[in-house]
Design a protein around this motif. Sequence first.
Motif, mmCIF file in Angstrom:
data_model
loop_
_atom_site.group_PDB
_atom_site.id
_atom_site.type_symbol
_atom_site.label_atom_id
_atom_site.label_comp_id
_atom_site.label_asym_id
_atom_site.label_seq_id
_atom_site.Cartn_x
_atom_site.Cartn_y
_atom_site.Cartn_z
ATOM 1 N N UNK A 263 27.493 17.527 53.849
ATOM 2 C CA UNK A 263 26.560 18.314 54.648
ATOM 3 C C UNK A 263 26.757 18.133 56.153
ATOM 4 N N UNK A 264 26.981 16.926 56.667
ATOM 5 C CA UNK A 264 27.111 16.772 58.126
ATOM 6 C C UNK A 264 28.427 17.292 58.695
ATOM 7 N N UNK A 265 29.335 17.798 57.878
ATOM 8 C CA UNK A 265 30.636 18.195 58.400
ATOM 9 C C UNK A 265 30.539 19.348 59.403
ATOM 10 N N UNK A 266 29.570 20.234 59.247
ATOM 11 C CA UNK A 266 29.383 21.299 60.248
ATOM 12 C C UNK A 266 29.090 20.695 61.617
ATOM 13 N N UNK A 267 28.197 19.734 61.654
ATOM 14 C CA UNK A 267 27.866 19.031 62.894
ATOM 15 C C UNK A 267 29.096 18.359 63.490
ATOM 16 N N UNK A 268 29.808 17.610 62.661
ATOM 17 C CA UNK A 268 30.926 16.809 63.150
ATOM 18 C C UNK A 268 32.099 17.678 63.575
ATOM 19 N N UNK A 269 32.343 18.775 62.865
ATOM 20 C CA UNK A 269 33.390 19.704 63.287
ATOM 21 C C UNK A 269 33.026 20.389 64.605
ATOM 22 N N UNK A 270 31.748 20.630 64.828
ATOM 23 C CA UNK A 270 31.306 21.179 66.110
ATOM 24 C C UNK A 270 31.627 20.219 67.249
ATOM 25 N N UNK A 271 31.396 18.937 67.034
ATOM 26 C CA UNK A 271 31.744 17.949 68.055
ATOM 27 C C UNK A 271 33.235 18.007 68.376
ATOM 28 N N UNK A 272 34.063 18.089 67.348
ATOM 29 C CA UNK A 272 35.517 18.129 67.565
ATOM 30 C C UNK A 272 35.918 19.375 68.350
ATOM 31 N N UNK A 273 35.309 20.506 68.030
ATOM 32 C CA UNK A 273 35.644 21.739 68.755
ATOM 33 C C UNK A 273 35.263 21.639 70.227
ATOM 34 N N UNK A 274 34.282 20.826 70.540
ATOM 35 C CA UNK A 274 33.873 20.648 71.937
ATOM 36 C C UNK A 274 34.768 19.636 72.657
ATOM 37 N N UNK A 275 35.720 19.075 71.943
ATOM 38 C CA UNK A 275 36.609 18.110 72.573
ATOM 39 C C UNK A 275 36.105 16.685 72.531
ATOM 40 N N UNK A 276 35.240 16.374 71.568
ATOM 41 C CA UNK A 276 34.724 15.027 71.394
ATOM 42 C C UNK A 276 35.340 14.415 70.145
ATOM 43 N N UNK A 277 35.887 13.245 70.258
ATOM 44 C CA UNK A 277 36.385 12.525 69.087
ATOM 45 C C UNK A 277 35.196 12.004 68.274
ATOM 46 N N UNK A 278 35.417 11.802 66.987
ATOM 47 C CA UNK A 278 34.348 11.361 66.090
ATOM 48 C C UNK A 278 34.806 10.108 65.350
ATOM 49 N N UNK A 279 33.987 9.066 65.392
ATOM 50 C CA UNK A 279 34.229 7.832 64.648
ATOM 51 C C UNK A 279 33.131 7.700 63.600
ATOM 52 N N UNK A 280 33.520 7.592 62.332
ATOM 53 C CA UNK A 280 32.549 7.635 61.232
ATOM 54 C C UNK A 280 32.680 6.384 60.370
ATOM 55 N N UNK A 281 31.819 5.416 60.582
ATOM 56 C CA UNK A 281 31.858 4.218 59.761
ATOM 57 C C UNK A 281 31.283 4.482 58.375
ATOM 58 N N UNK A 282 31.813 3.749 57.393
ATOM 59 C CA UNK A 282 31.204 3.749 56.054
ATOM 60 C C UNK A 282 30.066 2.736 55.979
ATOM 61 N N UNK A 283 29.968 1.829 56.933
ATOM 62 C CA UNK A 283 29.083 0.666 56.989
ATOM 63 C C UNK A 283 29.688 -0.515 56.206
ATOM 64 N N UNK A 284 29.128 -1.674 56.481
ATOM 65 C CA UNK A 284 29.591 -2.901 55.835
ATOM 66 C C UNK A 284 29.525 -2.807 54.313
ATOM 67 N N UNK A 285 30.628 -3.127 53.661
ATOM 68 C CA UNK A 285 30.715 -3.217 52.201
ATOM 69 C C UNK A 285 30.301 -1.929 51.486
ATOM 70 N N UNK A 286 30.397 -0.806 52.154
ATOM 71 C CA UNK A 286 30.229 0.480 51.470
ATOM 72 C C UNK A 286 31.610 1.132 51.456
#
Length: 413
Positions: free
Chosen positions: A119-142
């Motif tokens: 679901x959040x991929x629309x949001x995150x792809x929008x960030x990339x189109x604006x020229x912002x890199x995206x760092x997406x942690x899975x969190x500890x031990x996930x």
Amino acid sequence: MTTTTVLEDPPENAPAGVAFYTPPELPSEGERGSPVYQRRLDNPVAQLKEGDNWLVLYRSQDAHGGPVATSGILALPRTPPPAAGFPVISWAHGTVGVSDLCAPSRDDVHSPAHAVNTYPQTLLNTFLRRGWAVAMTDYEHLGTTGGRHPYMLGASHAAAVLDIVRAARRLFPGRLARRFAIVGHSQGGQAALFAAHHSPSHPDLDLAGVAAIAPANHLLGIVRAGSVVPSHAEDGGYAFTPLLLSGALGGDPAIRPEQVLSRAAHALWPHVDERCRAGLSHPDSWGGLRGTEQFRGAYPALPNPDQQRFDAQLAAMNPDLTLPVPARISQAADDPRVRADPAPLQGTDDLVAELRELNATGGRPLLYQRYPAGEVPGDEPLGVHFATINHDLPHLVAWLTPLLNGAGYGDGS
């Protein structure tokens, strides 16, 4: 004569397939954010289509100061970076569960967490189109083997969200700006606020602002209220009890689950390591329990010592924190999962009041974007709780843009 700097990709040094998620033993000493493994992300389900995706395993820190290898995804715009580098968004995802198979970077079309992960991929792809890199942690031990994800444990989440930015800069020197922002939803909204709170102890990181969409809050009151309900939860909400116990154990390993949970609930406790959040809501799991069937003894009126320790961990998960940067909270009034005003319980309205009181003298703005009931579409597959992400997107981008450009902050309204 001008010299063009050639920006090389990092070497691919990671094992193939799921072997990536079995980390090597880390030395006791080392720099947080140091990459352990990296390779191009070959999982098309988890990829962001607007960017160049890398799977990374990086050194982070657990809530007790020990080293831990944490997985995640780095996505860079495909355009040449500006002179100062791409600004970075550190994304903190919402609840998927604590089982390794639920991790966003391991997503699969058959996963019970697939809808939540995509679901959040629309949001995150929008960030990339604006020229912002995206760092997406899975969190500890996930995602990674060797331990259980400490769900909602603030210090752990903060470390994962901050250290993946360090990993990104080490892997892509010259391409990423120092300036970054943190954005999160639900569990990730809580994680985002904790990460911002802890950021002053990381002077090498230049945090511009934090945005939390429907941040989880006031969990102790919610668990206690649910424990006296003599019926099943219509929305499968009791599935959050074992998740929260996993987080409490991460903060206080001396807690004994068999002393916290009823006999019936403890028989279902192993499901937390086997199922995603949706699976825990099934009638053959925590979805089959009544509220009054979850806990041992006379909880919450007379909690035993282990339940008292459990309660203390839940209370510490509330993100009523001092924030060193501009902050933005967005919330739908009719969100059924994270509630704005669930009186007589406390919700996001109360969290915002707490944050404003705690940060009244800091001079840093805190914006509360509260969408009236009915404004956010309620007929999307994951309902208002997730639909708030896309509904809020243009306002969030308007708020983030001047922050990441170093020009202050927008009104985001």
